[in-house]
Scaffold this motif. Structure first.
Motif, PDB file in Angstrom:
ATOM      1  N   GLY A 121      35.618  80.712  73.056  1.00  0.00           N
ATOM      2  CA  GLY A 121      35.612  81.992  73.751  1.00  0.00           C
ATOM      3  C   GLY A 121      36.553  82.037  74.928  1.00  0.00           C
ATOM      4  O   GLY A 121      36.272  82.700  75.927  1.00  0.00           O
ATOM      5  N   GLY A 122      37.661  81.304  74.840  1.00  0.00           N
ATOM      6  CA  GLY A 122      38.624  81.270  75.938  1.00  0.00           C
ATOM      7  C   GLY A 122      38.190  80.419  77.113  1.00  0.00           C
ATOM      8  O   GLY A 122      38.787  80.475  78.189  1.00  0.00           O
ATOM      9  N   VAL A 123      37.157  79.603  76.923  1.00  0.00           N
ATOM     10  CA  VAL A 123      36.611  78.753  77.980  1.00  0.00           C
ATOM     11  C   VAL A 123      36.807  77.293  77.603  1.00  0.00           C
ATOM     12  O   VAL A 123      36.496  76.879  76.488  1.00  0.00           O
ATOM     13  CB  VAL A 123      35.104  79.064  78.195  1.00  0.00           C
ATOM     14  CG1 VAL A 123      34.486  78.123  79.198  1.00  0.00           C
ATOM     15  CG2 VAL A 123      34.925  80.516  78.635  1.00  0.00           C
ATOM     16  N   ARG A 124      37.335  76.519  78.543  1.00  0.00           N
ATOM     17  CA  ARG A 124      37.553  75.091  78.327  1.00  0.00           C
ATOM     18  C   ARG A 124      36.299  74.345  78.794  1.00  0.00           C
ATOM     19  O   ARG A 124      35.963  74.353  79.980  1.00  0.00           O
ATOM     20  CB  ARG A 124      38.786  74.634  79.096  1.00  0.00           C
ATOM     21  CG  ARG A 124      39.222  73.237  78.772  1.00  0.00           C
ATOM     22  CD  ARG A 124      40.651  73.027  79.304  1.00  0.00           C
ATOM     23  NE  ARG A 124      41.006  71.637  79.299  1.00  0.00           N
ATOM     24  CZ  ARG A 124      41.510  70.991  78.257  1.00  0.00           C
ATOM     25  NH1 ARG A 124      41.725  71.627  77.130  1.00  0.00           N
ATOM     26  NH2 ARG A 124      41.812  69.716  78.337  1.00  0.00           N
ATOM     27  N   ILE A 125      35.617  73.686  77.842  1.00  0.00           N
ATOM     28  CA  ILE A 125      34.323  73.056  78.113  1.00  0.00           C
ATOM     29  C   ILE A 125      34.433  71.544  77.953  1.00  0.00           C
ATOM     30  O   ILE A 125      34.779  71.053  76.882  1.00  0.00           O
ATOM     31  CB  ILE A 125      33.249  73.606  77.155  1.00  0.00           C
ATOM     32  CG1 ILE A 125      33.164  75.137  77.276  1.00  0.00           C
ATOM     33  CG2 ILE A 125      31.894  72.945  77.433  1.00  0.00           C
ATOM     34  CD1 ILE A 125      32.327  75.795  76.200  1.00  0.00           C
ATOM     35  N   GLY A 126      34.124  70.819  79.019  1.00  0.00           N
ATOM     36  CA  GLY A 126      34.045  69.360  78.972  1.00  0.00           C
ATOM     37  C   GLY A 126      32.616  68.962  78.650  1.00  0.00           C
ATOM     38  O   GLY A 126      31.672  69.516  79.228  1.00  0.00           O
ATOM     39  N   VAL A 127      32.456  68.020  77.724  1.00  0.00           N
ATOM     40  CA  VAL A 127      31.118  67.593  77.303  1.00  0.00           C
ATOM     41  C   VAL A 127      31.029  66.079  77.448  1.00  0.00           C
ATOM     42  O   VAL A 127      31.917  65.347  76.997  1.00  0.00           O
ATOM     43  CB  VAL A 127      30.834  67.991  75.828  1.00  0.00           C
ATOM     44  CG1 VAL A 127      29.387  67.667  75.459  1.00  0.00           C
ATOM     45  CG2 VAL A 127      31.147  69.457  75.576  1.00  0.00           C
ATOM     46  N   TYR A 128      29.956  65.617  78.062  1.00  0.00           N
ATOM     47  CA  TYR A 128      29.727  64.192  78.308  1.00  0.00           C
ATOM     48  C   TYR A 128      28.215  63.993  78.396  1.00  0.00           C
ATOM     49  O   TYR A 128      27.515  64.864  78.917  1.00  0.00           O
ATOM     50  CB  TYR A 128      30.425  63.810  79.622  1.00  0.00           C
ATOM     51  CG  TYR A 128      30.099  62.454  80.187  1.00  0.00           C
ATOM     52  CD1 TYR A 128      30.325  61.287  79.458  1.00  0.00           C
ATOM     53  CD2 TYR A 128      29.601  62.332  81.472  1.00  0.00           C
ATOM     54  CE1 TYR A 128      30.038  60.043  80.004  1.00  0.00           C
ATOM     55  CE2 TYR A 128      29.325  61.087  82.026  1.00  0.00           C
ATOM     56  CZ  TYR A 128      29.543  59.952  81.278  1.00  0.00           C
ATOM     57  OH  TYR A 128      29.263  58.719  81.818  1.00  0.00           O
ATOM     58  N   HIS A 129      27.715  62.867  77.919  1.00  0.00           N
ATOM     59  CA  HIS A 129      26.263  62.683  77.961  1.00  0.00           C
ATOM     60  C   HIS A 129      25.750  62.619  79.395  1.00  0.00           C
ATOM     61  O   HIS A 129      24.692  63.174  79.703  1.00  0.00           O
ATOM     62  CB  HIS A 129      25.823  61.447  77.175  1.00  0.00           C
ATOM     63  CG  HIS A 129      24.331  61.255  77.203  1.00  0.00           C
ATOM     64  ND1 HIS A 129      23.438  62.242  76.785  1.00  0.00           N
ATOM     65  CD2 HIS A 129      23.564  60.224  77.626  1.00  0.00           C
ATOM     66  CE1 HIS A 129      22.202  61.815  76.950  1.00  0.00           C
ATOM     67  NE2 HIS A 129      22.248  60.590  77.467  1.00  0.00           N
ATOM     68  N   GLY A 130      26.466  61.965  80.279  1.00  0.00           N
ATOM     69  CA  GLY A 130      26.070  61.982  81.680  1.00  0.00           C
ATOM     70  C   GLY A 130      25.503  60.693  82.211  1.00  0.00           C
ATOM     71  O   GLY A 130      24.837  60.691  83.246  1.00  0.00           O
TER      72      GLY A 130
END
Length: 167
Positions: free
Chosen positions: A91-100
Motif C-alpha cells: 500500500g505504498g508503505v515500507r514495512i520492516g519486520v523483525y521478531h524483536g
C-alpha cells in the motif's frame, strides 16, 4: 489497504483461526506474522482460515527452531519467509519486520529512517508508538499465554492507523 498483523501465536490454533476469520471479514489485503509460530504446522492453519489469495509474510521467531520444516510448510501454505528480518512494501508503505529478540535492533530499525512502519513481537506486550516518524507496532501475543489477553492488530496503510483486536 488493510494489513492483519499478528505475532507470538505459539501454536494456539483457536487464536490463529479467529485471527484469520477476523482478517478475512475486515477485508485484509495481506497479513504479517512477526514470528514465534512455534510449530510449522500453524502456518497451514492460518492459510486455511484466510483462504487462498491473501499474501502472508513472516519472519523467524526464537521459538521457530525447525527451520527446514518451517520453510517447507511455509511453501505449502504459500507464506513468504523473510528470514530473521525483512522488508515488505504494501500500500505504498515500507514495512520492516523483525521478531524483536533485541530491543536495540527494534529501536535502531525505528530510528533508521528506512521504514514507515516497524513491526515486531517477542515481548508479548502491545506497543504502538512513533519513533522518528516511524510507526512502531507490536500487536502483543496472539496466544495469550503470558498476559492472558490474546491480541492482534489491523494496520490501515491510509494514514497509518492501528486497530487492536482482542482474540
Amino acid at each position: 489497504m488493510l494489513i492483519g498483523v499478528i505475532a507470538d501465536t505459539h501454536d494456539d490454533y483457536k487464536a490463529i483461526y479467529k485471527f484469520g476469520e477476523v482478517a478475512k471479514r475486515m477485508g485484509a489485503s495481506a497479513v504479517i506474522h512477526a514470528g514465534d509460530w512455534t510449530s510449522p504446522f500453524s502456518m497451514l492453519k492460518l492459510r486455511r482460515a484466510l483462504g487462498p489469495g491473501v499474501p502472508v509474510y513472516t519472519v523467524f521467531g526464537n521459538n521457530d527452531g525447525d527451520r527446514f520444516n518451517f520453510a517447507k510448510r511455509a511453501a505449502e501454505a504459500q507464506i513468504e519467509v523473510l528470514g530473521e528480518a525483512g522488508v515488505v512494501n504494501l500500500g505504498g508503505v515500507r514495512i520492516g519486520v523483525y521478531h524483536g529478540t533485541s530491543e536495540l535492533l527494534v529501536e535502531a530499525m525505528a530510528r533508521s529512517g528506512l521504514f514507515d512502519v516497524v513491526i515486531y513481537g517477542h515481548t508479548h506486550r502491545v506497543d504502538i508508538r512513533r519513533v522518528n516518524g516511524a510507526l512502531v507496532l507490536n500487536p502483543g501475543e496472539a496466544c495469550g499465554c503470558a498476559s492472558e489477553r490474546p491480541t492482534a492488530a489491523v494496520l490501515d496503510t491510509d494514514g497509518l492507523k492501528i486497530d487492536l483486536i482482542d482474540l
